[in-house]
Write a protein that holds these residues in place. Structure first.
Motif, short mmCIF file in Angstrom:
data_model
loop_
_atom_site.label_atom_id
_atom_site.label_comp_id
_atom_site.label_asym_id
_atom_site.label_seq_id
_atom_site.Cartn_x
_atom_site.Cartn_y
_atom_site.Cartn_z
N LEU A 1 0.63 -1.35 0.15
CA LEU A 1 -0.09 -0.06 -0.07
C LEU A 1 0.70 1.19 0.10
CD1 LEU A 1 -2.91 1.09 0.20
CD2 LEU A 1 -2.82 1.09 2.60
N GLN A 2 0.74 2.16 -1.42
CA GLN A 2 1.31 3.04 -1.47
C GLN A 2 0.50 4.23 -1.35
OE1 GLN A 2 3.50 5.44 -0.51
NE2 GLN A 2 5.81 5.57 -2.33
N ASN A 3 0.16 5.30 -0.20
CA ASN A 3 -0.63 6.21 -0.43
C ASN A 3 -2.33 5.35 -1.13
OD1 ASN A 3 0.66 8.24 0.65
ND2 ASN A 3 2.16 8.64 -1.97
N ASN A 4 -2.68 6.08 -2.14
CA ASN A 4 -4.00 5.29 -2.14
C ASN A 4 -3.79 4.23 -3.93
OD1 ASN A 4 -3.43 6.50 -5.23
ND2 ASN A 4 -5.28 7.61 -4.78
N LEU A 5 -2.34 3.49 -4.02
CA LEU A 5 -2.44 2.77 -5.00
C LEU A 5 -1.86 1.37 -4.00
CD1 LEU A 5 -1.96 1.33 -7.78
CD2 LEU A 5 0.80 2.55 -6.70
N ALA A 6 -3.22 0.30 -4.15
CA ALA A 6 -2.34 -0.80 -3.65
C ALA A 6 -1.82 -2.28 -4.92
CB ALA A 6 -3.47 -1.14 -3.31
N VAL A 7 -0.58 -3.06 -4.95
CA VAL A 7 0.00 -3.77 -5.07
C VAL A 7 -0.33 -5.10 -4.68
CG1 VAL A 7 1.70 -4.26 -6.71
CG2 VAL A 7 1.86 -2.03 -6.48
N ILE A 8 -1.37 -5.92 -5.18
CA ILE A 8 -1.57 -7.14 -4.98
C ILE A 8 -0.84 -8.60 -5.81
CG2 ILE A 8 -3.85 -8.88 -4.45
CD1 ILE A 8 -5.35 -6.78 -3.76
N GLU A 9 -0.17 -9.06 -5.03
CA GLU A 9 0.25 -11.06 -6.27
C GLU A 9 -1.09 -11.86 -5.59
OE1 GLU A 9 4.09 -12.07 -5.04
OE2 GLU A 9 4.69 -10.71 -5.50
N ILE A 10 -1.26 -11.70 -5.97
CA ILE A 10 -2.29 -13.29 -6.15
C ILE A 10 -1.15 -15.03 -5.64
CG2 ILE A 10 -4.06 -12.90 -7.91
CD1 ILE A 10 -2.75 -15.83 -8.10
N ALA A 11 -0.43 -14.78 -5.65
CA ALA A 11 0.17 -15.90 -5.47
C ALA A 11 0.21 -15.93 -4.07
CB ALA A 11 1.67 -16.26 -5.62
N GLN A 12 0.43 -15.01 -2.89
CA GLN A 12 0.10 -14.58 -1.25
C GLN A 12 -1.12 -15.11 -0.81
OE1 GLN A 12 2.42 -12.56 0.55
NE2 GLN A 12 3.83 -12.52 -0.59
N ALA A 13 -2.12 -15.29 -1.35
CA ALA A 13 -3.08 -15.83 -0.70
C ALA A 13 -3.65 -17.37 -1.99
CB ALA A 13 -4.26 -14.72 -0.84
#
Length: 369
Positions: free
Chosen positions: A79-91
């Motif tokens: 999470l960087q300010n209002n930007l999120a980066v999600i890596e689906i392999a995490q879940a």
């Protein structure tokens, strides 16, 4: 001398950061005064979140979510300010399961939806989703169910207001549609099954494909449009489709999105050469994989490609790589080559770039296998 190093992870062996560090040590041996810039990279799969974290900062948020078999685990997103980066392999990743547990007939993407929900609650307005390494083939139904559970007032998708102003970008180099002979189940499904289930694999793949087709038909009737055949809909077991159809996501090349974010062209424009690489390089590398993304943004700067295994060398050279080098000595076993320390040492030793603008293969005495 300035050298930029941007090597993909050697899956099951080295992370991008570890491979970069080994190459940097090799460069320093040959050029002690060289300016070396190490750029962690990923095309949307493993390491994508970390690559963005290194590039733009922000904080890694930890969340308790469900893994592909609905067991509680701790996963992270950036999470960087209002930007999120999600890596689906995490879940929802294949690496979260033992080989015996692999079964996309039951594996769910629910945990990915929980990561999206948490990011939205914490103020994310734009969400980048790295699609890669999934254990699932549920066409994103699990992810959508998690979002309904989190936000729907009456248990219906149309009840959700929290996602109306959120923009989504899916990062993947997969071009496959959701279903059909080139779809998610047929192309990617077999590798997601446990070995002991191979006997019934054809029937199970057909069942997965039919499930995805029916879901797409129902969804198309609801929305009045159908994005199941769009390039990338088949990414991550159909998670790409769910983001495209239900969340109006934009699809981009994973590596291009990352390189544009970090302004790679500017970073590398005055470099003497660039080193990139991956675990195995062949003609498929030319079909949008990470080293090709590096080559396309390199301009006139020579790009050296290293890999643990190399096939189709001439095609790689003809595509524009200045040199194509195998890191492994001849006759090494795969088991030995996959040891982290061995791979790091082989990268260090094979970075023998006394003339990086020289075309052709490695100038070492030992031939590449």
């Amino acid at each position: 001398m300035k050298v930029v190093i941007a090597i993909d992870s050697f899956k099951g062996c080295l992370t991008s950061k570890e491979a970069n560090e080994a190459a940097a040590e090799g460069i320093r041996t040959a050029y002690p005064d060289a300016e070396i810039i190490e750029v962690p990279v990923s095309d949307g799969g493993e390491g994508y979140m970390e690559a963005f974290h290194a590039a733009i900062g922000g904080q890694l948020e930890e969340v308790t979510v469900r893994d592909p078999l609905m067991r509680p685990i701790t996963a992270k997103y950036l999470l960087q300010n209002n930007l999120a980066v999600i890596e689906i392999a995490q879940a929802s990743g294949l690496t979260l399961l033992t080989k015996e547990e692999r079964n996309p007939m039951v594996a769910t993407s629910y945990g990915t939806g929980q990561l999206v929900a948490d990011a939205v609650r914490k103020g994310a307005k734009h969400i980048i989703v790295g699609l890669g390494g999934s254990a699932t083939s549920d066409a994103g139904m699990g992810m959508l169910k998690a979002l309904i559970d989190a936000f729907a007032k009456h248990g219906q998708w149309d009840d959700i207001e929290a996602l109306k102003d959120i923009t989504f970008t899916i990062a993947s180099d997969v071009k496959n549609p959701l279903y059909g002979e080139n779809g998610a189940a047929h192309v990617f499904g077999p590798q997601k099954f446990a070995i002991e289930r191979k006997g019934t694999l054809p029937e199970m793949v057909l069942a997965l494909d039919e499930r995805a087709r029916k879901f797409a038909e129902v969804s198309a009737k609801h929305f009045g449009f159908d994005r199941s055949q769009m390039p990338g809909a088949g990414a991550a077991g159909g998670l790409g489709y769910a983001f495209l159809q239900y969340l109006n996501a934009k699809s981009m090349s994973g590596i291009k999105l990352l390189l544009d974010t970090i302004r790679f062209k500017e970073l590398a424009k005055d470099a003497d050469f660039i080193i990139t690489g991956e675990g195995s390089a062949d003609r498929q590398t030319l079909m949008g994989k990470l080293p090709m993304g590096i080559l396309e943004q390199a301009g006139q700067v020579p790009v050296v490609l290293i890999a643990g295994k190399i096939s189709d060398r001439e095609e790689l050279l003809n595509a524009g790589f200045a040199r194509v080098e195998c890191i492994n000595p001849p006759n090494i076993s795969l088991e030995e080559a996959m040891h982290k320390e061995v791979a790091q040492q082989n990268i260090r030793q094979r970075i023998c770039l006394t003339n990086p603008r020289q075309e052709g293969g490695c100038s070492c005495d030992s031939p590449c296998p």
